[in-house]
Write an enzyme that holds these catalytic residues in place. Structure first.
Site, PDB file in Angstrom:
ATOM      1  N   TYR A  47       0.849  -1.199   0.000  1.00  0.00           N
ATOM      2  CA  TYR A  47       0.000   0.000   0.000  1.00  0.00           C
ATOM      3  C   TYR A  47       0.882   1.245   0.000  1.00  0.00           C
ATOM      4  CZ  TYR A  47      -4.531  -2.223   1.286  1.00  0.00           C
ATOM      5  OH  TYR A  47      -5.701  -2.943   1.315  1.00  0.00           O
ATOM      6  N   GLU A  94     -16.701  -5.856   6.249  1.00  0.00           N
ATOM      7  CA  GLU A  94     -15.527  -6.683   5.930  1.00  0.00           C
ATOM      8  C   GLU A  94     -15.919  -8.136   6.158  1.00  0.00           C
ATOM      9  OE1 GLU A  94     -11.614  -5.319   7.260  1.00  0.00           O
ATOM     10  OE2 GLU A  94     -11.202  -7.331   8.030  1.00  0.00           O
TER      11      GLU A  94
HETATM   12  C1  3EB Z   1      -7.746  -3.997   3.619  1.00  0.00           C
HETATM   13  O1  3EB Z   1      -7.926  -4.780   2.687  1.00  0.00           O
HETATM   14  C2  3EB Z   1      -8.829  -3.945   4.653  1.00  0.00           C
HETATM   15  O2  3EB Z   1      -4.257  -5.092   8.913  1.00  0.00           O
HETATM   16  O3  3EB Z   1      -4.319  -7.238   9.244  1.00  0.00           O
HETATM   17  C3  3EB Z   1      -8.005  -6.517   5.971  1.00  0.00           C
HETATM   18  C4  3EB Z   1      -7.339  -7.662   6.416  1.00  0.00           C
HETATM   19  C5  3EB Z   1      -7.620  -5.286   6.442  1.00  0.00           C
HETATM   20  C6  3EB Z   1      -6.277  -7.546   7.326  1.00  0.00           C
HETATM   21  C7  3EB Z   1      -4.756  -6.209   8.708  1.00  0.00           C
HETATM   22  C8  3EB Z   1      -6.565  -5.186   7.354  1.00  0.00           C
HETATM   23  C9  3EB Z   1      -5.894  -6.311   7.785  1.00  0.00           C
HETATM   24  O4  3EB Z   1      -6.762  -3.266   3.730  1.00  0.00           O
HETATM   25  C10 3EB Z   1      -8.336  -4.037   6.019  1.00  0.00           C
END
Ligand code: 3EB
Length: 361
Positions: free
Chosen positions: A231, A350
């Site tokens: 990211y 989620e």
């Molecule tokens: C995302 O896709 C949504 O920080 O462990 C999803 C799965 C999300 C795990 C983590 C965060 C986490 O970014 C958020």
């Protein structure tokens, strides 16, 4: 005794039993209290939703304040096996394990960690950052000691996940502490990271529970999404440490752990403010990651095989989320719906999932 034989757990039929027979079960608290003590002795760990339960001493329990939304009086999740288990603890981590898989849980109070001001790396050195790093360091130290070096799946819960403190959103503070621990223990923090989820609770301590094994998982990414560990900086100074899914190969079974999945395409949130569209996009993401997993799985799973847990930010959105989900996919086991805050403030829902398959031993 085998859980499949018992009327008190209709859902267990969805989970095959072979090899170590690891399985994930959601059951009512009433049913849990009817399970025989002998059967509870082969359970690796429990996660009652929203309330603690009386259990045998040493049975790892992660109580997470994510209240169940769909009217059930009480739900408990558990990881059961057919194998003999050993139990123990190290620091604040309690665990049970078979010969090939280990379940552990740790809960730390942020109040026990002092703020350190501005750290050398420019990220605020907050109690949450420190508690997170400490929790993961304890986990990694235990796993090294027990000979289970590979995290398969991690669940993370912390209060006020979207609140800003010391100039940084708390989820982003958590990401700093988590990544620092992975780096300190030389664990894969990008390709090869475990499947995970990170959710906000209304109250409670930082709670982390996990499954670990003796061999690495096969990490799976989602072609529709930028890998979370890549990211861009705008989502925080340190990227989240997780894979979109992880395929674990155990004796006689394969388990697919689909990480918490939300309405993100590329790296961006889509459909802000529209919970119905977010739910549909989330299902599209789950289908995409499942298709990717099926290219390496021993046998392909269908969406109907997924055991799902749905995190809904606003309780009043439950009916819409359920309607959209039921229209998008038919599940053999009904999902459990809970209230939780998702880790970006514009995400309203989620979904995480687990699937099991029998393989040759
Ligand atoms: C995302 O896709 C949504 O920080 O462990 C999803 C799965 C999300 C795990 C983590 C965060 C986490 O970014 C958020």
């Amino acid at each position: 005794m085998n859980i499949r034989d018992e009327a008190w757990c209709a859902q267990s039929a969805a989970a095959p039993v072979t090899g170590s027979g690891l399985r994930y079960v959601q059951m009512s608290l009433d049913d849990w209290h009817r399970t025989p003590a002998a059967w509870q002795s082969s359970v690796l760990g429990v996660t009652p939703l929203g309330q603690t339960v009386a259990t045998a001493p040493g049975l790892p329990q992660a109580m997470v304040q994510t209240p169940v939304l769909d009217g059930a009086t009480g739900v408990i999740e558990l990881w059961a096996t057919d194998s003999a288990v050993r139990q123990g603890s190290r620091g604040a981590v309690s665990f049970r394990r078979t010969d090939e898989v280990l379940f552990g849980a740790i809960q730390l109070r942020e109040a026990d960690f002092a703020a350190g001001g501005e750290a050398a790396d420019g990220c605020p050195d907050t109690p949450l950052r420190r508690a997170t790093e400490a929790a993961y360091r304890q986990v990694f130290a235990l796993l090294a000691e027990q000979g289970f070096p590979h995290l398969l799946r991690v669940w993370n819960y912390l209060p006020a996940i979207n609140a800003e403190a010391s100039g940084l959103e708390r989820y982003r503070q958590f990401n700093v502490g988590r990544q620092d621990a992975f780096l300190a223990f030389d664990r894969p923090h990008a390709q090869g990271a475990p499947a995970a989820c990170a959710l906000g609770t209304a109250a409670g301590d930082l709670t982390v529970y996990f499954l670990a094994g003796r061999v690495p998982v096969l990490a799976i990414e989602n072609p529709r999404q930028v890998s979370a560990y890549n990211y861009p900086h705008r989502y925080g100074p340190r990227a989240p440490t997780f894979s979109r899914a992880a395929l674990a190969r155990l004796a006689g079974q394969e388990i697919l752990f689909v990480s918490g999945t939300a309405s993100i395409v590329g790296h961006q949130t889509v459909h802000a403010g529209d919970v119905a569209a977010q739910t549909r996009e989330t299902v599209a993401n789950i289908r995409a990651v499942l298709a990717k997993a099926n290219r390496v799985a021993a046998q392909p799973w269908g969406v109907e095989d997924l055991l799902c847990k749905v995190y809904v930010r606003h309780p009043q959105d439950l009916a819409v989320v359920r309607r959209e989900l039921e229209a998008e996919m038919t599940l053999r086991v009904a999902p459990v719906y809970v209230q939780a805050d998702v880790c970006r403030d514009d995400l309203l829902v989620e979904i995480e999932a687990t699937a099991f398959a029998v393989t040759a031993v």
